[in-house]
Design a protein around this motif. Structure first.
Motif, mmCIF file in Angstrom:
data_model
loop_
_atom_site.group_PDB
_atom_site.id
_atom_site.type_symbol
_atom_site.label_atom_id
_atom_site.label_comp_id
_atom_site.label_asym_id
_atom_site.label_seq_id
_atom_site.Cartn_x
_atom_site.Cartn_y
_atom_site.Cartn_z
ATOM 1 N N ALA A 240 -41.897 -21.646 43.770
ATOM 2 C CA ALA A 240 -43.271 -21.937 43.372
ATOM 3 C C ALA A 240 -43.799 -23.153 44.123
ATOM 4 C CB ALA A 240 -43.331 -22.183 41.859
ATOM 5 N N GLU A 241 -42.961 -24.175 44.279
ATOM 6 C CA GLU A 241 -43.363 -25.373 45.027
ATOM 7 C C GLU A 241 -43.697 -25.016 46.472
ATOM 8 O OE1 GLU A 241 -41.541 -29.772 46.274
ATOM 9 O OE2 GLU A 241 -40.252 -28.226 45.385
ATOM 10 N N GLU A 242 -42.845 -24.229 47.083
ATOM 11 C CA GLU A 242 -43.070 -23.841 48.481
ATOM 12 C C GLU A 242 -44.359 -23.035 48.634
ATOM 13 O OE1 GLU A 242 -40.734 -21.456 52.106
ATOM 14 O OE2 GLU A 242 -39.824 -21.658 50.107
ATOM 15 N N ALA A 243 -44.601 -22.113 47.696
ATOM 16 C CA ALA A 243 -45.801 -21.277 47.770
ATOM 17 C C ALA A 243 -47.065 -22.116 47.603
ATOM 18 C CB ALA A 243 -45.742 -20.190 46.703
ATOM 19 N N ALA B 24 -40.587 -37.797 43.489
ATOM 20 C CA ALA B 24 -39.205 -38.191 43.761
ATOM 21 C C ALA B 24 -38.246 -37.022 43.566
ATOM 22 C CB ALA B 24 -38.812 -39.357 42.865
ATOM 23 N N ASP B 25 -38.627 -36.088 42.675
ATOM 24 C CA ASP B 25 -37.799 -34.906 42.427
ATOM 25 C C ASP B 25 -38.250 -33.697 43.236
ATOM 26 O OD1 ASP B 25 -36.264 -36.277 40.573
ATOM 27 O OD2 ASP B 25 -37.601 -35.752 38.904
ATOM 28 N N ALA C 169 -34.258 -22.787 38.281
ATOM 29 C CA ALA C 169 -34.610 -23.843 39.232
ATOM 30 C C ALA C 169 -34.980 -23.273 40.596
ATOM 31 C CB ALA C 169 -33.460 -24.839 39.360
ATOM 32 N N ALA C 170 -34.334 -22.188 41.006
ATOM 33 C CA ALA C 170 -34.657 -21.587 42.300
ATOM 34 C C ALA C 170 -36.085 -21.057 42.315
ATOM 35 C CB ALA C 170 -33.670 -20.456 42.608
ATOM 36 N N LEU D 76 -44.417 -25.243 34.154
ATOM 37 C CA LEU D 76 -43.614 -24.025 34.103
ATOM 38 C C LEU D 76 -42.636 -24.129 32.943
ATOM 39 C CD1 LEU D 76 -42.842 -23.390 37.887
ATOM 40 C CD2 LEU D 76 -44.365 -22.061 36.403
ATOM 41 N N PRO D 77 -42.409 -23.034 32.219
ATOM 42 C CA PRO D 77 -41.492 -23.082 31.086
ATOM 43 C C PRO D 77 -40.115 -23.610 31.481
ATOM 44 C CG PRO D 77 -42.714 -21.028 31.089
ATOM 45 C CD PRO D 77 -43.032 -21.715 32.383
ATOM 46 N N ALA D 78 -39.474 -24.289 30.552
ATOM 47 C CA ALA D 78 -38.189 -24.935 30.828
ATOM 48 C C ALA D 78 -37.088 -23.937 31.160
ATOM 49 C CB ALA D 78 -37.777 -25.789 29.627
#
Length: 429
Positions: A136-139, A95-96, A130-131, A124-126
């Motif tokens: 990382a999500e895209e990769a 959802a996020d 966010a960018a 991933l460390p807090a």
């Protein structure tokens, strides 16, 4: 009018029913291959739809009084609660993460890959920007076209090295520091006697300590021969053969897990007791208690420590007690028929550190004929057992590896002193 999602679910159900009686045996290989890929893609899309509904189904749990929709789903669909809880976590993560959710919906990412990617992003460390998380999500979504879930998990753990190498090491250092602090808090160790001669050890220890233990165990297991002469079985194999039922097949090569367990037991016996903590007014010492008759008998038992009445897991054979008596920190307590102490050995009577160094200089390796295990892996052994008046001096001592030390105390073998001081073992006929 039914909601479009429920209508789509019924249409999918209807389509599946229409092919319920179709036999795939009549499909060509090309059709089968294409169908398997298409069905896998369809499963991913159905899974994404179920997770999308799950993420927004908290009202379902509220109406039924369930703690959350995962608990409700487990009861309603008869699935494991752990699986439903994991699905709920993934649903909330998707959802996020609209990019990952879209990839799952379109079949570009399968269900297992989506779970791995979501886990990698969550770990991933807090303090990571966010960018960078979005990058990382895209990769990782892009990597899903080439890598399976196991490979994706490895990539996910090192994704910052790919997208932001300039900060990866510092971020990893902070993350590892957090993990190490958490490990110190969560570490546990428990021993539970099973009543069958074994004790189960369960625990959770920091990675650094585990690595050190693994290194120590390798030091014991690496010199071992994997091709033990079948004509000369080890003491462990002799005991296993005695315990086996008639008609059972004999054991093959020793599994690595058993070798590691043997190495762990040997490690405990080689610990320097002089460096262990003092407790109860004495150095950390294990007392072996046995009667004088048992001490002299070939087949008898002894007691380790001071067990509570009725305990059986602290019983060992007299053979094992005589072997343990060669190890520093093991104190033999010999009792007469009335239970009075006849002899309470002191650890000073056993081979000390200076004598061990002298043995290493003199013997250099195990003194069993044909054995070349180096001195650091060997144990000090009395040529004449302490139970028959053997003396703790250099003339009466020798180095034996753990394997041959067990054999020296095995009643199924005799020993022969060779001219050069080595020992030859003979199996009793």
């Amino acid at each position: 009018m039914d909601h479009p999602i429920r209508l789509a679910a019924r249409q999918i159900d209807g389509a599946l029913k229409s092919v319920a009686d179709v036999n795939p045996a009549f499909m060509t290989a090309t059709d089968k291959a294409a169908a398997l890929v298409e069905i896998a893609s369809l499963e991913a899309r159905v899974a994404e739809l179920r997770l999308r509904v799950t993420a927004d189904a908290s009202d379902v749990a509220e109406e039924s009084g369930a703690r959350d929709v995962g608990v409700w789903a487990a009861a309603a669909t008869h699935r494991r609660r752990s699986d439903c809880a994991a699905d709920l976590r993934l649903a909330l993560a998707l959802a996020d993460r609209p990019l990952l959710a879209t990839a799952l919906r379109e079949g570009a990412v399968n269900f297992d890959q989506a779970r791995v990617i979501a886990t990698a992003l969550a770990e991933l460390p807090a303090d990571v920007d966010a960018a960078l998380v979005d990058q990382a999500e895209e990769a990782l979504v892009g990597y899903a076209a080439r890598f399976d879930p196991i490979e994706l998990a490895r990539l996910g753990r090192r994704i910052l090295d790919v997208i932001a190498p300039e900060i990866a090491e510092a971020v990893e250092a902070r993350h590892l520091a957090d993990l190490e602090a958490s490990a110190q808090h969560r570490m546990r160790l428990a021993l539970r006697a099973l009543g069958d001669g074994t004790t189960r050890i369960t625990g959770l220890i920091p990675d650094a300590s585990a690595a050190r233990l693994a290194t120590y165990l390798h030091a014991f297991t690496n010199p071992r021969r994997d091709d033990t002469d079948p004509a000369e079985p080890t003491l462990v194999e002799v005991r296993a053969k005695r315990a086996s039922k008639p008609g059972e097949p004999s054991s093959g090569p020793v599994p690595y897990g058993r070798k590691s367990a043997q190495a762990f037991c040997q490690l405990l016996e080689t610990l320097d007791h002089s460096r262990l903590p003092i407790h109860g007014g004495d150095a950390t010492t294990l007392v072996v208690t046995m009667s004088l008759d048992s001490l002299r008998a070939d087949l008898a038992t002894a007691t380790l420590g001071n067990p509570a009445p009725g305990d059986s897991h602290d019983r060992i054979t007299a053979d094992e007690a005589r072997r343990l008596a060669c190890t520093a920190g093991i104190v033999p307590a010999v009792l007469d028929g009335q239970g009075e102490v006849l002899d309470l050995g002191r650890s000073q009577r056993l081979f000390n550190r200076a004598q061990r160094r002298a043995f290493a200089l003199r013997d250099k390796e195990c003194r069993a004929e044909g054995c070349h295990i180096p001195a650091p892996w060997c144990e000090a052994h009395h040529r004449h057992p302490w139970s028959t008046g053997g003396r703790t001096d250099l003339a009466d001592g020798m180095l034996l590896c753990s394997h041959h030390h067990h054999r020296a105390h095995d009643p199924t073998y005799t020993t022969e002193r060779l001219a050069d001081g080595d020992v030859r073992f003979h199996r009793r006929t």
